[in-house]
Design a protein around this motif. Structure first.
Motif, PDB file in Angstrom:
ATOM      1  N   GLU A 212       0.833  -1.208   0.000  1.00 34.16           N
ATOM      2  CA  GLU A 212       0.000   0.000   0.000  1.00 34.16           C
ATOM      3  C   GLU A 212       0.867   1.259   0.000  1.00 34.16           C
ATOM      4  OE1 GLU A 212      -3.127   0.314  -0.306  1.00 34.16           O
ATOM      5  OE2 GLU A 212      -4.037  -1.618   0.164  1.00 34.16           O
TER       6      GLU A 212
ATOM      7  N   GLU B 163     -10.411  -0.624   5.418  1.00 34.94           N
ATOM      8  CA  GLU B 163     -10.595  -0.457   3.979  1.00 34.94           C
ATOM      9  C   GLU B 163     -11.951   0.190   3.675  1.00 34.94           C
ATOM     10  OE1 GLU B 163      -9.119  -0.908   0.082  1.00 34.94           O
ATOM     11  OE2 GLU B 163      -8.136  -1.560   1.917  1.00 34.94           O
TER      12      GLU B 163
ATOM     13  N   ARG C  33      -4.784   5.601   0.115  1.00 36.68           N
ATOM     14  CA  ARG C  33      -3.971   4.373   0.267  1.00 36.68           C
ATOM     15  C   ARG C  33      -2.974   4.550   1.415  1.00 36.68           C
ATOM     16  NH1 ARG C  33      -7.596   1.654  -1.356  1.00 36.68           N
ATOM     17  NH2 ARG C  33      -6.277   0.035  -0.469  1.00 36.68           N
TER      18      ARG C  33
END
Length: 631
Positions: free
Chosen positions: A68, A265, A114
């Motif tokens: 990420e 997420e 992210r």
């Protein structure tokens, strides 16, 4: 029928839920201490593998965080690499470029999300997993240590029981032998009473020892049974149940960590969705018609298309009139070609000639003239209007600053404890000076705009202002003394064509005075450039006329045409039709003399012999010929 099916379905679902609840209740009552009390080693192996699985999940999260982070970094580098450069700022007005900039902004926001996911996983999940793994390993080690100690105590007690039993067995056998010996001695008449009494005492002692060993064995047996019962019913199950709780805690932790990672997420999903919506809106904002209109608005020169070429009846006109008429048509064609040139191309050519030209009109930071007279009419008016708007904004800002300083000065004068009024006096004078200068600049640019708005498209060619053929001679005149220029400042030309002509004429005069050659300084002499070739570009010419007369007089300077020495030869690769003034036609395969090489504008000056007046000179496209220069 449907009701029966519905009722049957509801009964089956209820029975399934009941069975699941009973199974869950049954499973909740089952424990490792009672069900698998004899699988201590397997339980130790299972718990170790479970903690290893937890560590494996932690490593998975670390690798994902690294991915990420790397992904976010690469997205940011991508956005940075594709940011519009400073030289591309002119294209930012188009909707497609604006959409692309918005796209880059949304991609940058995606990179930020992210990064949020990476940081949240690192802080909220990975640290918790690492801490739980460490705690579970410590607790498991303690449980196994306690279980080993309990097993050692049980083994020690069993050893004591076995030893007591062996002692009892030996003592019992010895007592039995002593009883048999006493009986044989008592029946033997040959033995004395003292000897029989001795056998009796030995028998009594052995029997007593047997009884003591028996009592010890019974005592150890009771202790062993009690310890064994306590070990398998309480102590060992407690340890195994602790291991069970430890393993369930690990399993529950993995469940929570997986859900937590998914929630991390999900928390950025709405923002990512908004980024996607922004990208879609950026794409929908592109309007091809608006971009086409902006292209027109940006590059529209303001010149009008050429008029129809009139028919010339040579039998009814004198030669001078024919020549003048032909020259006027050439001028019209040339002006048309100039009108189709882009503003950037015009600006580039003027910049080249302005190296040796007049310094009356200073240049801006981007190489343009102060009054933007080197631009086409429409572009010039837009630039001037933008400059006026900019100056008006600066005047408004400076006026507000001046008013603030005046208020501060009044406050200081009313209350000297707040400050010294003289400290504001200098700033106030400086502000007044800046404001006065800005107002003068505004007035100047408003004058430029008025002149540009009143100006009409010129009907004369810049090449005609520089080069005129009279009776076989080539003449050159100064821009300040031209018939079309009656103003001291060259900014008063009727349009950009006149401005470009003036710039080229001033360059020409400056080079005459210094005795330099235009071609050696890289100036363009092509028929497409809007600046014709004057005689002053020939080596050694123009000096006398330039030195004998003062610049600015309304006179013409005449010099004889000198024949240039050829620099080489060339062969026409393709046929060329002369469509503008200064160019000459040629046929494919025709041999010509090169008298001036290409100066970077794509045109080469050539010459060929004819039957009427000796030589034809003019320009042809460099890409149409193959040159062979002399050594």
């Amino acid at each position: 029928m449907l009701a029966l099916l519905a009722s049957g379905t509801s009964r089956s679902s209820s029975s399934i839920k009941l069975a699941e609840s009973e199974s869950a209740a049954q499973n909740s009552n089952m424990s490792w201490g009672t069900e698998i009390w004899d699988q201590n080693d397997n339980i130790a192996i299972h718990t170790n593998r479970g903690i290893d699985a937890l560590d494996k999940y932690a490593n998975f999260l670390r690798d994902r965080v690294a991915i990420e982070t790397e992904y976010a970094g690469k997205l940011r580098r991508l956005v940075k690499n594709y940011q519009p450069k400073k030289k591309e700022e002119e294209d930012n007005e188009y909707t497609s470029m604006q959409a692309f900039r918005n796209l880059l902004k949304e991609v940058g926001d995606l990179a930020g999300q992210r990064e949020v996911v990476s940081e949240s996983l690192q802080l909220q999940v990975i640290q918790a997993v690492t801490l739980l793994s460490k705690t579970l390993r410590e607790d498991r080690k303690k449980c196994l240590s306690d279980g080993a100690m309990l097993q050692q105590n049980l083994t020690t007690q069993l050893s004591s029981l076995d030893r007591a039993k062996r002692n009892y067995e030996k003592a019992y056998r010895d007592s039995e032998k002593a009883v048999d010996s006493y009986k044989r001695a008592d029946m033997d008449l040959n033995l004395s009473r003292a000897e029989v009494e001795r056998y009796k005492n030995v028998m009594t002692a052995k029997i007593q020892q047997s009884d003591d060993a028996k009592n010890e064995y019974a005592n150890q047996l009771q202790k062993t049974n009690n310890l064994q019962q306590q070990h398998f019913s309480m102590l060992l199950p407690a340890v195994l149940n602790r291991l069970q709780e430890l393993d369930e805690k690990r399993t529950r932790g993995i469940r929570e960590f997986i859900i937590g990672a998914a929630e991390v997420e999900s928390s950025v999903a709405p923002i990512i969705a908004r980024c996607m919506e922004g990208i879609v809106k950026a794409g929908e904002s592109i309007n091809e018609k608006e971009d086409s209109f902006k292209v027109i608005e940006r590059y529209q020169s303001g010149f009008t298309p050429p008029r129809d070429i009139p028919f010339e009846d040579l039998s009814k006109l004198d030669p001078d009139a024919v020549q003048e008429s032909h020259y006027s048509n050439s001028i019209s064609n040339h002006l048309t070609m100039k009108g189709t040139m882009g503003a950037n191309k015009l600006k580039k050519r003027v910049g080249i000639f302005n190296i040796f030209g007049s310094t009356k009109n200073s240049l801006t930071a981007d190489g343009q003239k102060e009054d933007f007279s080197d631009l086409p009419p429409n572009q010039r008016r837009k630039k001037l209007q933008g400059k006026i708007t900019e100056l008006q904004q600066k005047i408004a800002q400076e006026t507000n600053a001046r008013d603030g300083l005046m208020k501060m000065k009044i406050v200081y004068e009313a209350n000297s404890s707040l400050g010294n009024p003289m400290t504001v006096e200098g700033q106030l004078n400086e502000s007044e000076h800046k404001l006065e200068k800005l107002k003068l600049d505004l007035k100047k640019y408003q004058g430029y705009l008025d002149k540009a708005s009143q100006a009409q498209v010129a009907t004369s060619s810049p090449q005609a202002n520089r080069n005129q053929l009279q009776n076989g001679h080539r003449t050159s005149r100064h821009s300040n003394g031209s018939a079309d220029d009656h103003h001291e400042d060259g900014d008063d030309q009727p349009d950009d064509a006149g401005s470009l002509s003036r710039s080229g004429s001033e360059d020409n005069v400056a080079q005459i005075q210094n005795g330099h050659n235009n071609n050696n300084n890289g100036s363009s002499a092509s028929p497409e450039s809007g600046l014709g070739t004057s005689h002053t570009s020939l080596p050694g010419s123009g000096q006398g006329s330039a030195n004998e007369n003062a610049i600015g007089e309304d006179t013409y300077y005449e010099t004889e045409v000198e024949t240039l020495n050829p620099l080489g030869t060339c062969r026409a690769l393709y046929p060329f039709e002369a469509s503008s003034e200064g160019s000459i036609p040629m046929n494919e395969g025709e041999e010509l003399q090169v008298i001036e090489i290409d100066q970077g504008d794509g045109w080469t000056r050539v010459r060929r012999a004819n039957n009427s007046n000796g030589w034809d000179e003019g320009f042809v496209p460099t890409s149409y010929i193959e040159c062979t220069l002399y050594a």
